[in-house]
Structures are given as C-alpha cells and as structure tokens.
Design a protein around this motif. Structure first.
Motif, PDB file in Angstrom:
ATOM      1  N   TRP A  99       0.799  -1.224   0.000  1.00 32.39           N
ATOM      2  CA  TRP A  99       0.000   0.000   0.000  1.00 32.39           C
ATOM      3  C   TRP A  99       0.832   1.274   0.000  1.00 32.39           C
ATOM      4  CZ3 TRP A  99      -4.866  -0.517  -1.267  1.00 32.39           C
ATOM      5  CH2 TRP A  99      -5.505  -1.726  -1.006  1.00 32.39           C
ATOM      6  N   ARG A 100       2.116   1.188   0.295  1.00 33.31           N
ATOM      7  CA  ARG A 100       3.029   2.325   0.298  1.00 33.31           C
ATOM      8  C   ARG A 100       2.488   3.503   1.107  1.00 33.31           C
ATOM      9  NH1 ARG A 100       7.232   1.222  -2.981  1.00 33.31           N
ATOM     10  NH2 ARG A 100       6.952  -0.517  -4.446  1.00 33.31           N
ATOM     11  N   GLU A 101       2.446   4.698   0.493  1.00 29.12           N
ATOM     12  CA  GLU A 101       2.056   5.884   1.249  1.00 29.12           C
ATOM     13  C   GLU A 101       0.568   5.888   1.596  1.00 29.12           C
ATOM     14  OE1 GLU A 101       1.066   6.786  -2.936  1.00 29.12           O
ATOM     15  OE2 GLU A 101       2.820   5.922  -1.917  1.00 29.12           O
ATOM     16  N   ARG A 102      -0.185   4.979   0.994  1.00 31.77           N
ATOM     17  CA  ARG A 102      -1.617   4.917   1.306  1.00 31.77           C
ATOM     18  C   ARG A 102      -1.889   4.214   2.625  1.00 31.77           C
ATOM     19  NH1 ARG A 102      -4.195   2.194  -3.880  1.00 31.77           N
ATOM     20  NH2 ARG A 102      -2.245   1.004  -3.768  1.00 31.77           N
ATOM     21  N   LEU A 103      -0.889   3.552   3.195  1.00 34.80           N
ATOM     22  CA  LEU A 103      -1.051   2.865   4.468  1.00 34.80           C
ATOM     23  C   LEU A 103      -0.911   3.860   5.616  1.00 34.80           C
ATOM     24  CD1 LEU A 103      -1.323   0.158   6.034  1.00 34.80           C
ATOM     25  CD2 LEU A 103       1.187   0.058   6.027  1.00 34.80           C
ATOM     26  N   LEU A 104      -1.940   3.948   6.448  1.00 37.62           N
ATOM     27  CA  LEU A 104      -1.961   4.877   7.573  1.00 37.62           C
ATOM     28  C   LEU A 104      -2.181   4.073   8.855  1.00 37.62           C
ATOM     29  CD1 LEU A 104      -4.384   7.500   5.961  1.00 37.62           C
ATOM     30  CD2 LEU A 104      -1.880   7.526   5.912  1.00 37.62           C
ATOM     31  N   LEU A 105      -1.302   4.254   9.832  1.00 34.38           N
ATOM     32  CA  LEU A 105      -1.361   3.485  11.069  1.00 34.38           C
ATOM     33  C   LEU A 105      -1.650   4.397  12.250  1.00 34.38           C
ATOM     34  CD1 LEU A 105       1.844   1.296  10.491  1.00 34.38           C
ATOM     35  CD2 LEU A 105      -0.523   0.750   9.880  1.00 34.38           C
TER      36      LEU A 105
END
Length: 324
Positions: A99-105
């Motif tokens: 997901w690269r930069e689309r992954l939000l934790l």
C-alpha cells in the motif's frame, strides 16, 4: 491524493482485543460495506494471526464494494497498540510494500474519538475489554493515560470489573468477604455448582481476559438488583475512569470534550450512569460506531475535509450498514 480522481475510496479498520471491524466508503462519505472479524490487537494475538485477519477484512470490504486496489486512496489501520514503534515497524513491513504511502497506522483510540468529534480535537475515554484515556489537541499533540494492559492497568474496564467481581465471589466463599448475589450469577454463568470450581473455568479458558471482561454484565445485573458488593465495584470503576479522564485533561493546553466509548460506556449501563453523575467535564456519547470514526481519520489524513455533507452520509450509511 485528493486530486487523484481514481483514488476515491477509503478503507478503515477499528481493531482491538475482542474483535475487528472494517469499513469502506467513497469520497462522499457513503459507506458501501462493513464487516467484522477476529481481534487484531498485536499484544493479545500472534502477529501472523493479526496480519491474516487484517488482509481478510480488507479483501472482504473491497469485494463488498466492488472496488479495485488502485481506486483506494487510503487504508487506515486503527489498532490497539499500533502507535507503539515496534508494532508500527512490523505493520509497515507486512503491508507497506503493498500500500506504500496509502497505508496509515494509528491507535484505535483515535477512531473512537473521531466517532464523537468528527475529526476535531478531544479526549476519548474508553471502557471496554480494557481502558484508556487518549487526547488529540488542536495542535495535533497527543496524550494518553492508562491503556497499559490487563497485567498493570485497564482500571475501570470490563476485565477489571469482572476480575474484581470474581475476587469478591471467592472472598465470600472463604468467609473473608460479605455474601453477594454475584456468587449465584457466576456459578450460573460458568455452569458449575461450587465457587471453588470457578477457578478451573477462569484460568482454563481460551481467552481469560475476554471471558472475565464478558462477566462485567453480571456485575451490572447484580447492581441493578441492589447487590451492595456489585454497586460498590461499579462505583470504584467509575472513580477509576474519572481519574483516567481527569489526568488526561490535565495534560492538555485547554478544556476538551470527552467522548465516552467502549461497550461499558456506549450502552446505557449502571457504570455510565455513575460516571455521568461524577463528571466535571463535557461528556459526549457518539451516535456512530468507532469504525466510522476510523473512516473519518482515513479521509482526514488523506487530505479530505470532513464537512457537514460527508458527516451526514457517514452517519446515514453507517446506520444502514449496521442494520444490514
């Protein structure tokens, strides 16, 4: 991201020690699918099992909405413990390449907060299986009190309430404590005939933390029937939760609203009644589930403004999806 017309879908997960809920919405706030899965707290299950649950739920909501991976603007994982560096690192290693930069934790407390503030600053006080108070300020600073797990924390939580009640039952059996209606309720719940038989049931359960948390409903029942021990335990739990929220409030620069969250505070419980009688701050009860707050967080962090129309659609379609 907002300028990418192909990326108009948001996936969000709200995961804790009991279950995980995933949802997907478009940039208008229309929720197209909500699904439930197993717990995704990396501190209470193996990381491999947690990763498998996350992948399965992401796949299910995408299939439910008929959305392709390239159409997804953000995947927000609001998980218990996800803001701890060691957990963040493992989640990035597991899902970052995909997901690269689309992954939000983020911590799952933020999802619960935004379900009551729609992305605005505030404090969330959670009493579910565990407990925590978590603040997000106008400047984006974060503060927490509690949330240290069942061995050294979780005061006022379902687990803590259930554990204290079980202790009261055993003390009464020993002759060290007053008799209580909780004894009858616990024996019926665990389907045994004597208090000493409870020990094997409690310690031998597949998930003692969750199972004891579930017995907090017995404390509620006994309290409503006027049992003095149960009433005292609920009063102590309310005091513990009030202390959590007050300590968190003292860390921030200005007074913030406190959103009540978690199963023990979103339902009309005796514990919530007791807490509301004691509060000295503005308390809010959200009318959408935390997974909707997770969608708010996903959109907000991806650059979308959570205006009134989006709030209305999230609220409306969230209720419809819940009923389905």
């Amino acid at each position: 991201m907002q300028s990418n017309k192909q990326s108009q879908w948001f996936i969000a997960l709200d995961g804790g020690g009991t279950k995980t809920r995933a949802a997907i919405c478009n940039d208008k706030g229309e929720i197209k699918a909500i699904v439930d899965g197993e717990a995704s707290n990396p501190l209470s299950r193996s990381f491999e099992d947690v990763a498998s649950t996350i992948r399965q739920l992401i796949s299910e909501v995408m299939n439910g909405a008929g959305v392709k991976k390239e159409e997804v603007a953000a995947v927000y994982l609001g998980l218990a413990g996800a803001d701890r560096p060691e957990i963040t690192k493992r989640l990035q290693a597991e899902f970052g390449a995909e997901w690269r930069e689309r992954l939000l934790l983020d911590n799952d407390a933020v999802a619960a907060l935004y379900a009551g503030t729609w992305g605005e600053p505030g404090i969330v006080l959670i009493a579910g299986t565990g407990s925590i108070a978590y603040a997000v300020t106008e400047q984006g600073k974060r503060y927490r009190t509690g949330g240290w797990g069942y061995l050294v924390g979780d005061e006022g939580s379902g687990f803590d309430l259930g554990r204290r009640a079980a202790t009261a039952v055993m003390r009464a059996s020993d002759g060290r404590g007053a008799g209580t209606l909780l004894t009858k309720l616990y024996l019926e719940h665990y389907q045994v005939s004597r208090p000493e038989e409870l020990i094997a049931c409690i310690y031998g359960g597949s998930n003692p933390r969750k199972e004891l948390a579930d017995t907090s409903t017995l404390v509620e029942k006994a309290a409503r029937l006027g049992d003095p021990i149960a009433c005292e335990l609920i009063s102590l739990a309310a005091d513990d939760l009030l202390q959590l929220a007050s300590a968190c409030q003292s860390k921030v620069e200005s007074l913030l609203p406190v959103v009540l969250a978690g199963g023990l505070l979103t339902a009309n419980t005796r514990l919530r009644e007791e807490l509301l009688q004691k509060v000295t701050f503005e308390a809010r009860i959200s009318n959408v589930p935390p997974v909707v707050g997770a969608l708010v967080a996903a959109m907000k962090r991806a650059g979308w403004s959570i205006h009134a129309d989006i709030q209305h659609q999230l609220q409306l379609s969230g209720r419809v999806s819940e009923e389905e």
